[in-house]
Design a protein around this motif. Sequence first.
Motif, PDB file in Angstrom:
ATOM      1  N   ALA A  34       0.841  -1.214   0.000  1.00  0.00           N
ATOM      2  CA  ALA A  34       0.000   0.000   0.000  1.00  0.00           C
ATOM      3  C   ALA A  34       0.869   1.255   0.000  1.00  0.00           C
ATOM      4  O   ALA A  34       1.079   1.889  -1.038  1.00  0.00           O
ATOM      5  CB  ALA A  34      -0.957  -0.022   1.196  1.00  0.00           C
ATOM      6  N   GLN A  35       1.429   1.605   1.161  1.00  0.00           N
ATOM      7  CA  GLN A  35       2.244   2.818   1.233  1.00  0.00           C
ATOM      8  C   GLN A  35       3.445   2.739   0.285  1.00  0.00           C
ATOM      9  O   GLN A  35       3.815   3.738  -0.331  1.00  0.00           O
ATOM     10  CB  GLN A  35       2.746   3.061   2.667  1.00  0.00           C
ATOM     11  CG  GLN A  35       1.675   3.523   3.647  1.00  0.00           C
ATOM     12  CD  GLN A  35       1.016   2.381   4.404  1.00  0.00           C
ATOM     13  OE1 GLN A  35       0.764   1.315   3.831  1.00  0.00           O
ATOM     14  NE2 GLN A  35       0.724   2.595   5.683  1.00  0.00           N
TER      15      GLN A  35
ATOM     16  N   MET B 140      -3.740   1.484 -10.923  1.00  0.00           N
ATOM     17  CA  MET B 140      -4.736   1.883 -11.924  1.00  0.00           C
ATOM     18  C   MET B 140      -5.356   3.235 -11.567  1.00  0.00           C
ATOM     19  O   MET B 140      -5.657   4.035 -12.452  1.00  0.00           O
ATOM     20  CB  MET B 140      -5.834   0.807 -12.044  1.00  0.00           C
ATOM     21  CG  MET B 140      -5.395  -0.502 -12.664  1.00  0.00           C
ATOM     22  SD  MET B 140      -4.582  -0.363 -14.297  1.00  0.00           S
ATOM     23  CE  MET B 140      -5.927   0.245 -15.314  1.00  0.00           C
ATOM     24  N   ALA B 141      -5.549   3.493 -10.277  1.00  0.00           N
ATOM     25  CA  ALA B 141      -6.134   4.781  -9.865  1.00  0.00           C
ATOM     26  C   ALA B 141      -5.205   5.937 -10.230  1.00  0.00           C
ATOM     27  O   ALA B 141      -5.663   6.974 -10.718  1.00  0.00           O
ATOM     28  CB  ALA B 141      -6.432   4.774  -8.360  1.00  0.00           C
ATOM     29  N   TYR B 142      -3.901   5.776 -10.018  1.00  0.00           N
ATOM     30  CA  TYR B 142      -2.952   6.836 -10.401  1.00  0.00           C
ATOM     31  C   TYR B 142      -2.863   6.956 -11.922  1.00  0.00           C
ATOM     32  O   TYR B 142      -2.667   8.059 -12.455  1.00  0.00           O
ATOM     33  CB  TYR B 142      -1.558   6.567  -9.807  1.00  0.00           C
ATOM     34  CG  TYR B 142      -1.365   7.189  -8.445  1.00  0.00           C
ATOM     35  CD1 TYR B 142      -1.924   6.607  -7.307  1.00  0.00           C
ATOM     36  CD2 TYR B 142      -0.639   8.366  -8.283  1.00  0.00           C
ATOM     37  CE1 TYR B 142      -1.757   7.173  -6.055  1.00  0.00           C
ATOM     38  CE2 TYR B 142      -0.471   8.942  -7.025  1.00  0.00           C
ATOM     39  CZ  TYR B 142      -1.034   8.343  -5.920  1.00  0.00           C
ATOM     40  OH  TYR B 142      -0.870   8.913  -4.685  1.00  0.00           O
TER      41      TYR B 142
ATOM     42  N   ARG C 153      -5.386   6.277 -14.050  1.00  0.00           N
ATOM     43  CA  ARG C 153      -6.637   6.858 -14.540  1.00  0.00           C
ATOM     44  C   ARG C 153      -6.809   8.308 -14.107  1.00  0.00           C
ATOM     45  O   ARG C 153      -7.229   9.146 -14.901  1.00  0.00           O
ATOM     46  CB  ARG C 153      -7.845   6.062 -14.009  1.00  0.00           C
ATOM     47  CG  ARG C 153      -7.996   4.688 -14.624  1.00  0.00           C
ATOM     48  CD  ARG C 153      -9.394   4.116 -14.316  1.00  0.00           C
ATOM     49  NE  ARG C 153      -9.513   2.754 -14.853  1.00  0.00           N
ATOM     50  CZ  ARG C 153      -9.557   1.666 -14.097  1.00  0.00           C
ATOM     51  NH1 ARG C 153      -9.534   1.755 -12.782  1.00  0.00           N
ATOM     52  NH2 ARG C 153      -9.650   0.473 -14.664  1.00  0.00           N
ATOM     53  N   SER C 154      -6.507   8.587 -12.820  1.00  0.00           N
ATOM     54  CA  SER C 154      -6.878   9.915 -12.324  1.00  0.00           C
ATOM     55  C   SER C 154      -5.705  10.895 -12.347  1.00  0.00           C
ATOM     56  O   SER C 154      -5.923  12.094 -12.266  1.00  0.00           O
ATOM     57  CB  SER C 154      -7.473   9.805 -10.913  1.00  0.00           C
ATOM     58  OG  SER C 154      -6.477   9.461  -9.974  1.00  0.00           O
ATOM     59  N   ARG C 155      -4.456  10.395 -12.440  1.00  0.00           N
ATOM     60  CA  ARG C 155      -3.321  11.327 -12.444  1.00  0.00           C
ATOM     61  C   ARG C 155      -2.410  11.144 -13.648  1.00  0.00           C
ATOM     62  O   ARG C 155      -1.334  11.739 -13.721  1.00  0.00           O
ATOM     63  CB  ARG C 155      -2.528  11.197 -11.132  1.00  0.00           C
ATOM     64  CG  ARG C 155      -3.482  11.341  -9.938  1.00  0.00           C
ATOM     65  CD  ARG C 155      -2.863  11.624  -8.621  1.00  0.00           C
ATOM     66  NE  ARG C 155      -3.967  11.722  -7.640  1.00  0.00           N
ATOM     67  CZ  ARG C 155      -3.827  11.887  -6.348  1.00  0.00           C
ATOM     68  NH1 ARG C 155      -2.606  11.969  -5.836  1.00  0.00           N
ATOM     69  NH2 ARG C 155      -4.861  11.971  -5.544  1.00  0.00           N
TER      70      ARG C 155
ATOM     71  N   ALA D 194      -4.809  -1.973  -7.712  1.00  0.00           N
ATOM     72  CA  ALA D 194      -5.916  -1.003  -7.720  1.00  0.00           C
ATOM     73  C   ALA D 194      -5.390   0.428  -7.639  1.00  0.00           C
ATOM     74  O   ALA D 194      -5.855   1.318  -8.359  1.00  0.00           O
ATOM     75  CB  ALA D 194      -6.883  -1.300  -6.566  1.00  0.00           C
ATOM     76  N   ILE D 195      -4.395   0.669  -6.770  1.00  0.00           N
ATOM     77  CA  ILE D 195      -3.914   2.046  -6.628  1.00  0.00           C
ATOM     78  C   ILE D 195      -3.071   2.442  -7.842  1.00  0.00           C
ATOM     79  O   ILE D 195      -3.056   3.612  -8.252  1.00  0.00           O
ATOM     80  CB  ILE D 195      -3.164   2.275  -5.287  1.00  0.00           C
ATOM     81  CG1 ILE D 195      -3.070   3.776  -4.994  1.00  0.00           C
ATOM     82  CG2 ILE D 195      -1.794   1.614  -5.256  1.00  0.00           C
ATOM     83  CD1 ILE D 195      -2.641   4.123  -3.579  1.00  0.00           C
TER      84      ILE D 195
ATOM     85  N   GLN E  50       2.303   3.368  -3.218  1.00  0.00           N
ATOM     86  CA  GLN E  50       1.911   4.774  -3.374  1.00  0.00           C
ATOM     87  C   GLN E  50       3.129   5.698  -3.382  1.00  0.00           C
ATOM     88  O   GLN E  50       3.183   6.652  -4.174  1.00  0.00           O
ATOM     89  CB  GLN E  50       0.944   5.180  -2.264  1.00  0.00           C
ATOM     90  CG  GLN E  50       0.346   6.550  -2.514  1.00  0.00           C
ATOM     91  CD  GLN E  50      -0.790   6.886  -1.571  1.00  0.00           C
ATOM     92  OE1 GLN E  50      -0.998   6.207  -0.571  1.00  0.00           O
ATOM     93  NE2 GLN E  50      -1.523   7.933  -1.897  1.00  0.00           N
TER      94      GLN E  50
ATOM     95  N   ARG F 145      -3.234  -7.032  -4.620  1.00  0.00           N
ATOM     96  CA  ARG F 145      -4.468  -6.602  -5.291  1.00  0.00           C
ATOM     97  C   ARG F 145      -4.680  -5.101  -5.067  1.00  0.00           C
ATOM     98  O   ARG F 145      -5.061  -4.364  -5.988  1.00  0.00           O
ATOM     99  CB  ARG F 145      -5.682  -7.405  -4.796  1.00  0.00           C
ATOM    100  CG  ARG F 145      -5.657  -8.864  -5.232  1.00  0.00           C
ATOM    101  CD  ARG F 145      -6.822  -9.661  -4.628  1.00  0.00           C
ATOM    102  NE  ARG F 145      -8.102  -9.207  -5.106  1.00  0.00           N
ATOM    103  CZ  ARG F 145      -8.793  -9.763  -6.109  1.00  0.00           C
ATOM    104  NH1 ARG F 145      -8.315 -10.826  -6.741  1.00  0.00           N
ATOM    105  NH2 ARG F 145      -9.945  -9.284  -6.490  1.00  0.00           N
ATOM    106  N   TYR F 146      -4.418  -4.671  -3.852  1.00  0.00           N
ATOM    107  CA  TYR F 146      -4.498  -3.238  -3.542  1.00  0.00           C
ATOM    108  C   TYR F 146      -3.486  -2.464  -4.384  1.00  0.00           C
ATOM    109  O   TYR F 146      -3.793  -1.396  -4.922  1.00  0.00           O
ATOM    110  CB  TYR F 146      -4.226  -3.034  -2.056  1.00  0.00           C
ATOM    111  CG  TYR F 146      -4.275  -1.591  -1.596  1.00  0.00           C
ATOM    112  CD1 TYR F 146      -5.406  -1.080  -0.957  1.00  0.00           C
ATOM    113  CD2 TYR F 146      -3.188  -0.738  -1.783  1.00  0.00           C
ATOM    114  CE1 TYR F 146      -5.445   0.234  -0.524  1.00  0.00           C
ATOM    115  CE2 TYR F 146      -3.221   0.579  -1.363  1.00  0.00           C
ATOM    116  CZ  TYR F 146      -4.356   1.060  -0.735  1.00  0.00           C
ATOM    117  OH  TYR F 146      -4.387   2.371  -0.312  1.00  0.00           O
TER     118      TYR F 146
ATOM    119  N   GLU G 193      -3.764  -9.697  -0.717  1.00  0.00           N
ATOM    120  CA  GLU G 193      -4.582  -8.481  -0.731  1.00  0.00           C
ATOM    121  C   GLU G 193      -3.709  -7.236  -0.893  1.00  0.00           C
ATOM    122  O   GLU G 193      -4.133  -6.240  -1.476  1.00  0.00           O
ATOM    123  CB  GLU G 193      -5.447  -8.380   0.526  1.00  0.00           C
ATOM    124  CG  GLU G 193      -6.534  -9.456   0.622  1.00  0.00           C
ATOM    125  CD  GLU G 193      -7.577  -9.387  -0.494  1.00  0.00           C
ATOM    126  OE1 GLU G 193      -7.643  -8.368  -1.219  1.00  0.00           O
ATOM    127  OE2 GLU G 193      -8.327 -10.378  -0.647  1.00  0.00           O
TER     128      GLU G 193
END
Lengths: 310, 310
Positions: free
Chosen positions: A95-96, A158-160, A162-164, A155-156, A99, A151-152, A148
């Motif tokens: 996660a961290q 793809m989020a960066y 798509r959104s950034r 997800a993050i 990111q 998987r996270y 997990e």
Amino acid sequence: MRILITGSAGFVGSHLVERFLNEGHTVIGVDNYISGQVSNTDLFRDHPRFTFIEADVSHGIPYTGEKLDWVMHFASPASPPHYQQFPVETLMVGAQGTQNGLELAHAHGAGFFLASTSEVYGDPHVHPQPETYWGNVNPIGVRSCYDEAKRYAEAITMAYHRSRGVNTRIIRIFNTYGPRMRPDDGRVITNFVHQALRGEPLTVYGDGSQTRSFQYIDDLVEGISRLMMVKYHEPVNLGNPDEFTMIELASKTMNLVESKIDLVNLDLPADDPKQRRPDIGLAWKIIKWRPLKGIDSGLNRVFDEQKIKS
Amino acid sequence: MRILITGSAGFVGSHLVERFLNEGHTVIGVDNYISGQVSNTDLFRDHPRFTFIEADVSHGIPYTGEKLDWVMHFASPASPPHYQQFPVETLMVGAQGTQNGLELAHAHGAGFFLASTSEVYGDPHVHPQPETYWGNVNPIGVRSCYDEAKRYAEAITMAYHRSRGVNTRIIRIFNTYGPRMRPDDGRVITNFVHQALRGEPLTVYGDGSQTRSFQYIDDLVEGISRLMMVKYHEPVNLGNPDEFTMIELASKTMNLVESKIDLVNLDLPADDPKQRRPDIGLAWKIIKWRPLKGIDSGLNRVFDEQKIKS
């Protein structure tokens, strides 16, 4: 190019460092040695284009140098005994850690490359597994700290993307083996080779009928290198689809030492997948990649490396 | 007891604040208003046993007061339009936010209560969903910022329970409705009620044959309160198993306004689950809980609240 690799002292990370240095790139390695090996850093320590930063990327990536072209996030405990020993650290680096890598890539306008895993498929109901399969993972099991987290991480990523707008890549790495694995890695090829060299019985979990496929490290590194060159942002499987039961693998190991070794059966660990095999049609389609090294010659290479060391 | 609630200005969080204050407890609410509403904090602002801290729990929980008995982690955007607008923040409150709550609970020797979700089941292949079902979630889809964040939150909660002994609870909340939902929540009950009050056509996605079950907020709060009293650490479903198609729900909404309203059909959003319904056998077994409020009287309550406001 200037490439920062987290987990540079790990098994896969160290092979990436070697490849990129050989190709003339500048490499910044980052590791905290929670599962990486100092010996893997020592291999490159004197190389003029290699820099090493000892840091836990879950708490930040203390890089202040020139503009990066790629951030490759390969840091994580990856074998079940290691990640179950460090469940919180494994969750955090997924996660961290991911990111922090994405933020660094974003700040430098660099590409971000995520090492994900076939473990995102869990104990699959679809066989072989294409990238479109959503997986069968126990979110609260003893393996979930790794599964997990990855998987996270996807997800993050793809989020960066798509959104950034970060230029991302995601690979799902299937079982990979080769020189420089930790002797206490705990996965089957390392176990078998070390047990065979010591003349000990080979440990087989369950009845040994569960299957796995094994990819040689050089094939994986070639796939990674090719994927960097194409703009494809969704996950890509990289693995060898040749499938063996654990009994077959034990037999191949015995062939190498040319002697009969006993097998000892232990209980299957919790949530151990019964079979796992990549569908690699997508990698063939987009980067014309398929693994070239078979299990017999690959096993032989690992065996030779270990004989020299021991 | 002294209870800290993250997401205290959210729909569920604000009902928990109310319940605990009414029971004589001391409550510390924390929210950053990314999806919570200031009006929900205002309800309790003058209460002598309520304190509010405006903070983003993903970056830390700045609580320095007396010993806590519970940390209840209810902060997160929860409706698809909200979490898709804030994908990175949603991922962070599931990972860093959950971990900050676990660390706070650990430091205080307090219990930690995680609000997870039926979304961990994704688009389920098993119906109804028992807690033992591992789910069918797309790790890279547009909903994955929420679904994977919550799966990760469950995994790290179990990791802190197993490896650090934190006294944890996990609930998987199914669709819940009631007073104080955001008017722009974007989920079907809020949409229908507001559209009906304005005399607008009701928006139905797809052909309206997909089913949902709806739990009234008071039932959820009762289940949460009961689960705090038993030592059970694995996830527990809290939801109402009464299942309706969207067409049926539209019809019930029309009955409330006693007039015929048109339906307007829009395309189904990506990865929208076709059906979702809790198996609540476990909650009955361990806390003798089942929902008591039916959809007709619950809808009526929401309708009355909205009529008063408008």
